[in-house]
Scaffold this active site. Sequence first.
Site, PDB file in Angstrom:
ATOM      1  N   ARG A 183     -41.405  -5.483 -62.621  1.00 44.95           N
ATOM      2  CA  ARG A 183     -40.016  -5.081 -62.426  1.00 44.95           C
ATOM      3  C   ARG A 183     -39.196  -5.256 -63.702  1.00 44.95           C
ATOM      4  O   ARG A 183     -38.250  -4.549 -63.945  1.00 44.95           O
ATOM      5  CB  ARG A 183     -39.430  -5.932 -61.273  1.00 44.95           C
ATOM      6  CG  ARG A 183     -38.001  -5.659 -60.937  1.00 44.95           C
ATOM      7  CD  ARG A 183     -37.867  -4.283 -60.289  1.00 44.95           C
ATOM      8  NE  ARG A 183     -36.496  -3.813 -60.231  1.00 44.95           N
ATOM      9  CZ  ARG A 183     -35.851  -3.248 -61.239  1.00 44.95           C
ATOM     10  NH1 ARG A 183     -36.407  -3.100 -62.403  1.00 44.95           N
ATOM     11  NH2 ARG A 183     -34.604  -2.820 -61.069  1.00 44.95           N
ATOM     12  N   TYR A 184     -39.547  -6.257 -64.517  1.00 48.07           N
ATOM     13  CA  TYR A 184     -38.831  -6.561 -65.761  1.00 48.07           C
ATOM     14  C   TYR A 184     -39.806  -6.354 -66.925  1.00 48.07           C
ATOM     15  O   TYR A 184     -41.013  -6.575 -66.770  1.00 48.07           O
ATOM     16  CB  TYR A 184     -38.351  -8.019 -65.760  1.00 48.07           C
ATOM     17  CG  TYR A 184     -37.443  -8.367 -64.603  1.00 48.07           C
ATOM     18  CD1 TYR A 184     -36.074  -8.153 -64.679  1.00 48.07           C
ATOM     19  CD2 TYR A 184     -37.966  -8.905 -63.435  1.00 48.07           C
ATOM     20  CE1 TYR A 184     -35.242  -8.466 -63.612  1.00 48.07           C
ATOM     21  CE2 TYR A 184     -37.148  -9.231 -62.366  1.00 48.07           C
ATOM     22  CZ  TYR A 184     -35.784  -9.007 -62.458  1.00 48.07           C
ATOM     23  OH  TYR A 184     -34.968  -9.315 -61.406  1.00 48.07           O
ATOM     24  N   CYS A 224     -39.458 -15.027 -44.712  1.00 47.46           N
ATOM     25  CA  CYS A 224     -40.208 -14.546 -45.890  1.00 47.46           C
ATOM     26  C   CYS A 224     -39.772 -13.136 -46.315  1.00 47.46           C
ATOM     27  O   CYS A 224     -39.598 -12.243 -45.491  1.00 47.46           O
ATOM     28  CB  CYS A 224     -41.695 -14.529 -45.563  1.00 47.46           C
ATOM     29  SG  CYS A 224     -42.702 -13.963 -46.938  1.00 47.46           S
ATOM     30  N   ASP A 245     -32.962 -12.490 -48.435  1.00 46.45           N
ATOM     31  CA  ASP A 245     -33.198 -11.039 -48.515  1.00 46.45           C
ATOM     32  C   ASP A 245     -33.237 -10.416 -47.115  1.00 46.45           C
ATOM     33  O   ASP A 245     -33.691 -11.058 -46.168  1.00 46.45           O
ATOM     34  CB  ASP A 245     -34.536 -10.768 -49.215  1.00 46.45           C
ATOM     35  CG  ASP A 245     -34.519 -11.271 -50.647  1.00 46.45           C
ATOM     36  OD1 ASP A 245     -33.614 -10.875 -51.392  1.00 46.45           O
ATOM     37  OD2 ASP A 245     -35.392 -12.089 -51.004  1.00 46.45           O
ATOM     38  N   CYS A 275     -50.606 -18.359 -47.071  1.00 45.78           N
ATOM     39  CA  CYS A 275     -49.718 -19.512 -47.269  1.00 45.78           C
ATOM     40  C   CYS A 275     -50.126 -20.605 -46.283  1.00 45.78           C
ATOM     41  O   CYS A 275     -50.760 -20.309 -45.264  1.00 45.78           O
ATOM     42  CB  CYS A 275     -48.263 -19.145 -46.986  1.00 45.78           C
ATOM     43  SG  CYS A 275     -47.655 -17.846 -48.053  1.00 45.78           S
ATOM     44  N   CYS A 325     -43.070 -19.008 -43.663  1.00 45.38           N
ATOM     45  CA  CYS A 325     -41.621 -19.209 -43.522  1.00 45.38           C
ATOM     46  C   CYS A 325     -41.061 -18.011 -42.764  1.00 45.38           C
ATOM     47  O   CYS A 325     -41.350 -16.865 -43.135  1.00 45.38           O
ATOM     48  CB  CYS A 325     -40.954 -19.297 -44.881  1.00 45.38           C
ATOM     49  SG  CYS A 325     -41.897 -20.269 -46.064  1.00 45.38           S
ATOM     50  N   ARG A 337     -41.588 -11.265 -48.249  1.00 44.57           N
ATOM     51  CA  ARG A 337     -42.745 -10.442 -48.563  1.00 44.57           C
ATOM     52  C   ARG A 337     -43.623 -10.240 -47.329  1.00 44.57           C
ATOM     53  O   ARG A 337     -44.854 -10.268 -47.409  1.00 44.57           O
ATOM     54  CB  ARG A 337     -43.511 -11.091 -49.719  1.00 44.57           C
ATOM     55  CG  ARG A 337     -44.428 -10.131 -50.451  1.00 44.57           C
ATOM     56  CD  ARG A 337     -44.939 -10.686 -51.760  1.00 44.57           C
ATOM     57  NE  ARG A 337     -43.927 -10.727 -52.769  1.00 44.57           N
ATOM     58  CZ  ARG A 337     -43.728 -11.754 -53.609  1.00 44.57           C
ATOM     59  NH1 ARG A 337     -44.496 -12.829 -53.538  1.00 44.57           N
ATOM     60  NH2 ARG A 337     -42.775 -11.709 -54.510  1.00 44.57           N
ATOM     61  N   ASP A 385     -31.068 -10.773 -54.968  1.00 43.32           N
ATOM     62  CA  ASP A 385     -32.069  -9.811 -55.418  1.00 43.32           C
ATOM     63  C   ASP A 385     -31.685  -8.492 -54.778  1.00 43.32           C
ATOM     64  O   ASP A 385     -31.647  -8.393 -53.544  1.00 43.32           O
ATOM     65  CB  ASP A 385     -33.464 -10.268 -54.950  1.00 43.32           C
ATOM     66  CG  ASP A 385     -34.417 -10.401 -56.113  1.00 43.32           C
ATOM     67  OD1 ASP A 385     -34.379  -9.510 -56.986  1.00 43.32           O
ATOM     68  OD2 ASP A 385     -35.180 -11.381 -56.150  1.00 43.32           O
TER      69      ASP A 385
HETATM   70  S1  SF4 Z   1     -41.565 -17.401 -48.482  1.00 38.14           S
HETATM   71 FE1  SF4 Z   1     -43.309 -16.105 -47.757  1.00 38.14          FE
HETATM   72  S2  SF4 Z   1     -44.737 -16.062 -49.479  1.00 38.14           S
HETATM   73 FE2  SF4 Z   1     -43.327 -17.771 -49.850  1.00 38.14          FE
HETATM   74  S3  SF4 Z   1     -44.336 -19.579 -48.993  1.00 38.14           S
HETATM   75 FE3  SF4 Z   1     -43.006 -18.762 -47.386  1.00 38.14          FE
HETATM   76  S4  SF4 Z   1     -44.296 -17.360 -46.217  1.00 38.14           S
HETATM   77 FE4  SF4 Z   1     -45.364 -17.759 -48.124  1.00 38.14          FE
END
Ligand code: SF4
Length: 383
Positions: A121-122, A141, A302, A134, A138, A143, A339
Amino acid sequence: MCVIHTPMRIEFEPAPRPQDISPQDWMDWRWQVRNRLKRFEDFSMHFALTESEIGGLREANQAFKVQATPYYASLAEPGNIHDPIRRMMIPLAEELSDGKQAMSDPLAERKYSPAPRIVHRYPDRVLFLVTDTCSVYCRYCLRKHFTGHDEAFPVRTEYQAALDYIKNQSGIREVILSGGDPLTLGDERIEEILKDLSQIPHLDLIRIGTRMPVVNPMRITNELVSRLKIYHPIFIMTHFNHAKEVTYEAAKALLRLVDNGFPVLNQMVLLRGINDSAEAVEQLSRRLLRLRVKPYYMHQCDPSLGTDHFRTSIRQSLKIQRELWGKISGLALPQLSVDLPGGGGKVGLVPDFLIEKTDSHWRFRGWDGVESTYIEPGYDHNF
Ligand code: SF4
């Protein structure tokens, strides 16, 4: 009880290990991985689940994996439905609705992916997504389009194509190992990646983005650290969101890293009902600083799928930053950033201190209300 006292007497207490688990097992990061809580039944053994959590655990798992280490789960008070750890770990039924600005790939990472597992991206740096796994997923997340789909290490051809891309782009100075969480890989795998990257002459440094010191701090073994430090400079980017996460085990992991020459910087995400107050950010920042970890970014959450109930408004985030501005040192103050959805990159936000601006001068009102004028060079005081 083992308690770390830093010179300034902040105490870091250990996580409450269940009686029936031996200290050897508890402190073994692989045991933590093998015994992750994944199913509704695993969580219901530890928590009296609310209706919303039951709905979330039954349904949300299909859209985005649910998983937590026993260590991380032990940090949540079983009887407190508002516990910050619980909120980040157990999905609510709200997660099932996409939300107002629901984006499966909010940062357009797929668009900026010129090679497998690479996000460019940069101009001077790339993300290298070395695993999608992971230890804890989370719930907020960003992603979700990539993480947790059981594609741990890239297949050989993808890995080679990613390396070739980095080799062929001489403008790239930094590689950020990300995922997923790179430290969920075994020592040999991580060393292989670092060794391959260390052969690329135009790289200045490597960053490793990891939540392991937060959710499975036992992963930061002496063995791992000895293998990693051969490839310095390596910066470690951690992801603590709440002071409760900075336990004795986490403190030990962080000290092991900084004592071995790894600069450690923390990126937190502002999350509604979890850490969205100046006090919560201050508490976390002060604990991290005692361990020589720099609070680096405070990210706006996000607009990933199912995260509306986590998002704070930018107005509120700025209010938090303004409150902190005059209260804590620059070392303790993380930079608020958004972001840009759709892939515009990061934008830093600061409270608006400017009252007036002309060719000759800029007039400000500081955090405590004091007004002052900065005169541009070449202009008199009587502008
Ligand atoms: S934010 Fe997403 S990629 Fe990062 S540790 Fe948590 S679950 Fe994993």
